[in-house]
Scaffold this active site. Structure first.
Site, PDB file in Angstrom:
ATOM      1  N   ASP A   2       0.859  -1.183   0.000  1.00 54.49           N
ATOM      2  CA  ASP A   2       0.000   0.000   0.000  1.00 54.49           C
ATOM      3  C   ASP A   2       0.897   1.235   0.000  1.00 54.49           C
ATOM      4  O   ASP A   2       1.585   1.518   0.980  1.00 54.49           O
ATOM      5  CB  ASP A   2      -0.900  -0.011   1.241  1.00 54.49           C
ATOM      6  CG  ASP A   2      -1.958   1.082   1.192  1.00 54.49           C
ATOM      7  OD1 ASP A   2      -1.738   2.092   0.496  1.00 54.49           O
ATOM      8  OD2 ASP A   2      -2.996   0.930   1.858  1.00 54.49           O
ATOM      9  N   ALA A  54      -0.055   4.285  -9.068  1.00 59.80           N
ATOM     10  CA  ALA A  54      -0.268   5.722  -8.867  1.00 59.80           C
ATOM     11  C   ALA A  54      -1.727   5.979  -8.530  1.00 59.80           C
ATOM     12  O   ALA A  54      -2.597   5.138  -8.774  1.00 59.80           O
ATOM     13  CB  ALA A  54       0.112   6.505 -10.124  1.00 59.80           C
ATOM     14  N   THR A  58      -4.425   7.805  -9.985  1.00 59.74           N
ATOM     15  CA  THR A  58      -4.627   8.374 -11.321  1.00 59.74           C
ATOM     16  C   THR A  58      -6.013   8.965 -11.543  1.00 59.74           C
ATOM     17  O   THR A  58      -6.318   9.408 -12.646  1.00 59.74           O
ATOM     18  CB  THR A  58      -4.376   7.307 -12.403  1.00 59.74           C
ATOM     19  OG1 THR A  58      -5.236   6.196 -12.165  1.00 59.74           O
ATOM     20  CG2 THR A  58      -2.923   6.844 -12.384  1.00 59.74           C
ATOM     21  N   ASP A  77       1.913  14.065 -18.464  1.00 64.78           N
ATOM     22  CA  ASP A  77       1.810  15.368 -19.122  1.00 64.78           C
ATOM     23  C   ASP A  77       1.135  16.408 -18.224  1.00 64.78           C
ATOM     24  O   ASP A  77       1.278  17.611 -18.442  1.00 64.78           O
ATOM     25  CB  ASP A  77       1.006  15.237 -20.423  1.00 64.78           C
ATOM     26  CG  ASP A  77      -0.376  14.639 -20.199  1.00 64.78           C
ATOM     27  OD1 ASP A  77      -0.447  13.499 -19.688  1.00 64.78           O
ATOM     28  OD2 ASP A  77      -1.394  15.286 -20.524  1.00 64.78           O
ATOM     29  N   TYR A 112      -3.739  16.348  -9.038  1.00 64.59           N
ATOM     30  CA  TYR A 112      -3.080  15.183  -9.643  1.00 64.59           C
ATOM     31  C   TYR A 112      -1.722  15.569 -10.217  1.00 64.59           C
ATOM     32  O   TYR A 112      -0.693  14.955  -9.899  1.00 64.59           O
ATOM     33  CB  TYR A 112      -3.972  14.565 -10.724  1.00 64.59           C
ATOM     34  CG  TYR A 112      -3.270  13.513 -11.552  1.00 64.59           C
ATOM     35  CD1 TYR A 112      -2.872  12.305 -10.988  1.00 64.59           C
ATOM     36  CD2 TYR A 112      -2.976  13.736 -12.897  1.00 64.59           C
ATOM     37  CE1 TYR A 112      -2.207  11.334 -11.739  1.00 64.59           C
ATOM     38  CE2 TYR A 112      -2.313  12.779 -13.656  1.00 64.59           C
ATOM     39  CZ  TYR A 112      -1.928  11.588 -13.071  1.00 64.59           C
ATOM     40  OH  TYR A 112      -1.267  10.637 -13.820  1.00 64.59           O
TER      41      TYR A 112
END
Length: 293
Positions: free
Chosen positions: A39, A63, A65, A105, A128
């Site tokens: 985790d 990740a 996301t 990006d 994020y």
């Protein structure tokens, strides 16, 4: 002959992890740890696992996301996307091994009119992107052997992504409105995994490029509308019912997190330093779709 590697991959069911598992198996032993075993929100668990396993290479393919969700849970996003990568970097340095980490990006705000290079100053628009940028900075601060690979618009035949969502909606709805003013390169997770393997093989050969941050996306560019059109062409070619598409600006599709209008990443440095290049996005999409058959 290279000795078999012991590769630790964080994340088990994610798009990139699944493709890595398909493409790296013959390089050695893959230790794939999902959230139940590792985790990333718990630093001490990361330390215990990595020290116990003593891998030859760490690939952080896990990740947080969920871009919009991150806006309402920044602490969790930063724990997984920022703190955990820094810990992986520290452990990699401790063990004298490389770390491969994937970024995005979204570290850029999209205001540039040409593709972003690795030298451009990041400026994320939301939680994020900010958390992923903080993860990059934490890895660099350790100053060990690492590759930070920024990619974009990732899709595959698994999980939640634009390709699978569009394939479903195109057959369920009569009409779809798709954002047309965000530009980027749809990148198949299979391409990312194949390129990662090539980078590992370069390292194993004893002739790696420079460690650091690189851009890794498919070649070419399109909008989300253009990506949807390409998916629709495939649906129509199978003689299935297919929705009509309407191009709209981002302002007509508001989301909790702002998206960069320009997500194009210049990937020439990866080719120059590591001799690794990517396919054109349409070719990669065809290859991905062929695996669905």
């Amino acid at each position: 002959m290279n000795a078999p590697l012991k590769i630790l991959i964080s994340g088990q069911h994610g798009q990139v992890s699944r493709e890595l598992q398909k493409r790296l198996g013959d390089l050695g032993e893959l230790i794939v740890l999902g959230r139940d075993q590792l985790d990333l929100a718990h630093p001490e668990q990361i330390r215990q696992q990595v020290r116990a396993l003593r891998p030859n290479l760490i690939i952080n393919a896990a990740a947080h996301t969920a871009v919009d969700q991150a806006e309402s849970e920044p602490e969790l996003a930063f724990a997984i996307n920022a703190t955990a990568p820094g810990i992986f970097a520290e452990l990699a340095l401790e063990l004298g091994i490389p770390l491969i980490h994937y970024s995005t990006d979204y570290v850029f705000d999209g205001s540039k009119t040409s593709p972003y290079t690795e030298a451009d100053e990041p400026h994320p628009l939301g939680v994020y992107g900010a958390s992923k940028l903080a993860g990059e900075q934490a890895i660099r601060a350790v100053n060990g052997q690492h590759l930070i690979l920024r990619t974009s618009w990732v899709y595959s035949n698994h999980g939640r992504n634009f390709l699978l969502t569009m394939q479903r909606l195109l057959q369920e709805k009569p009409h779809l409105r798709i954002v047309a003013d965000q530009i980027g390169a749809p990148t198949w997770a299979g391409t990312i995994a194949t390129s990662t393997r090539a980078l590992i093989e370069r390292w194993q050969s004893g002739k790696p490029g420079a460690w650091g941050t690189y851009h890794l996306t498919a070649r070419g560019e399109t909008s989300w509308f253009g990506f949807a059109q390409a998916i629709a062409e495939h649906v129509q070619a199978q003689h299935k019912t297919c929705a009509s598409l309407e191009a709209i600006p981002s302002r007509d599709y508001p989301t909790p997190a702002a998206r960069p209008l320009n997500s194009r990443l210049d990937c020439r440095l990866l080719q120059q330093q590591w001799q690794v290049s990517q396919p054109v996005w349409r070719d990669a999409l065809r290859e991905c779709l062929a695996e669905q058959a």
